[in-house]
Design a protein around this motif. Structure first.
Motif, PDB file in Angstrom:
ATOM      1  N   SER A 180      58.001  31.296  62.362  1.00 55.15           N
ATOM      2  CA  SER A 180      57.413  32.906  62.524  1.00 55.15           C
ATOM      3  C   SER A 180      58.282  33.558  61.426  1.00 55.15           C
ATOM      4  O   SER A 180      59.439  33.185  60.915  1.00 55.15           O
ATOM      5  CB  SER A 180      57.448  33.496  63.645  1.00 55.15           C
ATOM      6  N   ARG A 185      58.425  42.800  61.912  1.00 54.71           N
ATOM      7  CA  ARG A 185      58.261  42.249  60.589  1.00 54.71           C
ATOM      8  C   ARG A 185      59.331  42.529  59.704  1.00 54.71           C
ATOM      9  O   ARG A 185      59.720  41.847  58.773  1.00 54.71           O
ATOM     10  CB  ARG A 185      56.733  42.879  59.916  1.00 54.71           C
ATOM     11  N   GLU A 201      52.666  40.209  62.916  1.00 57.22           N
ATOM     12  CA  GLU A 201      52.566  39.500  61.650  1.00 57.22           C
ATOM     13  C   GLU A 201      51.387  40.272  60.671  1.00 57.22           C
ATOM     14  O   GLU A 201      51.302  40.308  59.708  1.00 57.22           O
ATOM     15  CB  GLU A 201      52.272  38.011  61.740  1.00 57.22           C
TER      16      GLU A 201
END
Length: 285
Positions: free
Chosen positions: A78, A186, A49
């Motif tokens: 997440s 990501r 992240e």
């Protein structure tokens, strides 16, 4: 993915110490990448992240131990996405400091799951099981102790890294012991609908109505979509709020999957697709 000679080496995070199974699967599938050890699953998620690493390799299921509960806690909250899955046949070895004879052993150290998966050899040798935080960490601790009464159960790679001697290979009780890993990024990199066998993973919350789950899942049956996973867990500690993680065979652009997801939306408060990625060839074994 590949890098040019002038580009920085890409990094993939995993939980555990060097020599753990997560490290091994990173080396197998991303041999040109730098594997980055993290102390906890939370640290692994944070590494991706924050941009410190490009990807993460996370275990999600084991054929003997079942689901990895911590992962099902982190995935819904997440912002990471599943871009691949990998399977690893788990192999454990009994390792000691060089020159140690099996007759001097009294204790064996490893992760609780590894100890549970190697009960046969532990019972045969009459050893006392000692729980460590990680299989590779147990190997490191035995190497540091230089104690001829101690052994570790860990992947063979750990013996190579920490300078231990393997007394026995393949000591796991079941020869089907396999862990499924997911690769997290990501970026939402959705596989093409024509890329072969596709897996779609998503989470959803059902409405608090009678037969809501039955109705929500009915669309997958009527549209001929094979659901391969359905896991439930509470949301925020409330017994009346349940979240589900599901996986189906197929791509969201496939008519059956598309129609089933549309029907699902009628009976849920939220549907979030976590990943659309190629199925690993291991599934066909």
């Amino acid at each position: 993915m590949t890098t040019s000679p002038s580009s920085p080496r890409r990094r993939i995070a995993y939980q555990g110490e060097p020599g753990a199974n997560s490290h091994l699967v990173c080396q197998q599938h991303y041999p040109d990448w730098e594997s980055v050890a993290c102390a906890s699953f939370e640290d692994v998620f944070a590494a991706v992240e924050s941009g410190d690493t490009d990807l993460a390799m996370i275990p999600i299921d084991n054929s003997i131990a079942g689901r990895v509960a911590d992962i099902h806690h982190f995935l819904p909250t997440s912002d990471l996405h599943i871009v691949a899955e990998k399977f690893l046949r788990i192999q454990f070895a009994l390792m000691v400091t060089p020159g140690t004879d099996v007759s001097t052993l009294r204790t064996v150290h490893s992760h609780v799951h590894a100890l549970g998966q190697c009960r046969g050899v532990i019972r045969e040798l009459g050893l006392k099981a000692v729980v460590s935080g990680d299989t590779a960490g147990a190997a490191r601790e035995v190497a540091e102790a230089q104690d001829p009464t101690q052994a570790a159960i860990a992947p063979p790679l750990a013996a190579e890294i920490y300078g231990l001697e393997i007394l026995r290979n393949d000591i796991e009780d079941e020869d089907h012991n396999t862990t499924r890993f997911i690769v997290l990024s990501r970026d939402f990199e959705q596989a093409s609908s024509d890329a072969g066998q596709i897996v779609t993973t998503f989470i959803f919350n059902v409405r608090n109505l009678p037969a809501a789950l039955y109705k929500a899942l009915g669309g997958f049956a009527t549209n001929g979509v094979n659901m391969t996973k359905l896991e439930s867990y509470m949301v925020g500690g409330h017994f009346t709020a349940t979240q589900f993680l599901a996986e189906v065979d197929g791509h969201p652009d496939d008519p059956g999957v598309r129609n089933a997801l549309e029907e699902l939306a009628f009976f849920t408060t939220e549907v979030k697709v976590l990943g659309v990625y190629p199925a690993d060839a291991f599934r066909n074994n």
